[in-house]
Design an enzyme around this catalytic site. Structure first.
Site, short mmCIF file in Angstrom:
data_model
loop_
_atom_site.label_atom_id
_atom_site.label_comp_id
_atom_site.label_asym_id
_atom_site.label_seq_id
_atom_site.Cartn_x
_atom_site.Cartn_y
_atom_site.Cartn_z
CB ALA A 47 -1.02 -0.06 1.13
CE LYS A 58 2.01 -11.30 -5.71
NZ LYS A 58 2.66 -11.32 -4.40
CG ASP A 64 4.74 -13.23 -1.21
OD1 ASP A 64 3.60 -12.53 -1.06
OD2 ASP A 64 5.83 -13.00 -1.11
#
Ligand SMILES: NC(=O)c1ccc[n+]([C@@H]2O[C@H](COP(=O)([O-])OP(=O)(O)OC[C@H]3O[C@@H](n4cnc5c(N)ncnc54)[C@H](OP(=O)(O)O)[C@@H]3O)[C@@H](O)[C@H]2O)c1
Length: 326
Positions: free
Chosen positions: A15, A96, A177
């Site tokens: 973010a 993702k 990840d």
């Protein structure tokens, strides 16, 4: 200037990088941020000059000023957050991996299609100018037929069983990840594999910390991919064709350059430098899609996102990695 009004949910690492990238996109206006805590929302909002700082994600979804929600929470929350945003009529850019598994992904895609809102997985690699250029070069036949894709993405974070990288309840593991990047690269140039094999080394929390993947395609093409939370791999990618190859140096998933190496030995440098971290290309692409009235991205189509999630599920089944509730 027409602006696009974004709301962000989650105030973690990505973010922050999104906010830094938004700086390069003047038409992106981040009007609201939501966090599990008011203190985090306040701190994040103050740091990046975001006027509305909500103490819940729901408040961002309900905020009438927000047009597009950027979901920057751990994988395990993507489906829940995306569904709530879609229900509130917002466009959604979801980090993702799109969701934890394919059934969740199907639910989210169905909801967006029913509501008629824009939805895209944040597979940002596809939005980099050099990636668009190598797609053009490959489609133009410059390396012949791509027969082998090789790519790796491995790093060594500090082991913390409670962190999203290692905790099963947050969707931990290397495949979801970082392994998703090589998988999505293979999809981009070779499509959906006919056969797939994965081996994983699991760590103390039971998630895959080291995994190797082989794809075999109907055409005879192959992909050799790896992902890791245990070792720093070279982080390079190669697209090998019958007439030459494309080399993507590290860090290949956010590239500023590539090499086109022809079978005659010639080497062309494709250089596309950019400022910052590169998330700005994804933000601009979302704006372009919205300007055209699209509900999905032609670069990151939802059917491909779904196919990738199904392949990730199949690989995890082979690796014996299951998340709580699955
Ligand atoms: N495109 C990329 O390069 C890239 C890079 C890194 C990550 N990502 C993706 O972005 C997502 C977030 O990754 P990140 O590295 O930013 O993670 P992170 O630093 O751990 O941040 C995740 C944020 O989600 C919120 N959250 C909600 N429930 C949580 C829980 N139970 N535990 C921890 N955090 C929780 C927290 O924000 P609040 O406390 O404010 O609610 C937290 O700050 C992941 O899905 C990841 O795959 C993408």
């Amino acid at each position: 200037m027409h602006t696009f009004k974004w709301g962000i949910v989650g105030t973690g690492k990505i973010a922050r990088r999104f906010m830094q990238a938004a700086f390069y996109v003047p038409e992106a206006q981040v009007v609201a941020v939501g966090s599990r805590t008011q203190a985090n929302a306040e701190q994040f909002g103050a740091q990046f000059g975001i006027p509305k700082r909500h103490d819940s994600y729901d408040a961002v979804f309900a905020d009438p000023e927000v047009q597009i929600v950027y979901i920057a929470t751990p994988h395990s929350l993507h489906a829940e957050n995306a569904l709530a945003a879609i229900q509130a009529g917002k466009h959604v850019l979801c980090e993702k991996p799109f969701t934890l598994n394919a059934p969740q992904a199907e639910q989210v895609v169905q909801a967006a299609r029913a509501k008629g809102v824009f939805l895209m997985e944040g597979m940002w690699t596809r939005c980099f100018p050099v990636v668009r250029e190598i797609i053009r070069r490959v489609q133009g036949g410059e390396v012949g037929e791509v027969r082998l894709v090789m790519a790796d993405f491995g790093f060594r974070p500090e082991f913390d069983p409670a962190s999203r990288l290692f905790a099963p309840e947050l969707g931990g593991g290397a495949l979801l990840d970082v392994g998703i990047y090589p998988v999505a690269l293979a999809f981009l140039f070779l499509g959906e594999p006919e056969q797939k094999v994965a081996y994983a080394t699991k760590g103390a929390t039971g998630v895959d910390e080291l995994c190797s993947i082989l794809f075999q395609y109907g055409s005879g093409a192959q992909a050799v991919l790896s992902a890791s939370l245990q070792v720093n791999t070279p982080k390079q990618a190669y697209l090998c064709g019958t007439e030459g190859r494309i080399e993507l140096p590290a860090p290949w998933w956010k590239p500023s350059e590539a090499y086109l190496v022809r079978n005659d030995g010639s080497r062309e440098h494709l250089l596309y430098p950019y400022e910052g971290d590169g998330l700005q290309f994804e933000i601009r692409h979302v704006h372009d899609c919205l300007r055209q009235g699209l509900t999905e991205s032609p670069w990151i189509p939802l059917n491909e996102t779904l196919a990738i999630m199904r392949v990730l599920d199949a690989l995890r089944a082979q690796m014996g990695v299951r998340y709580p509730g699955e």
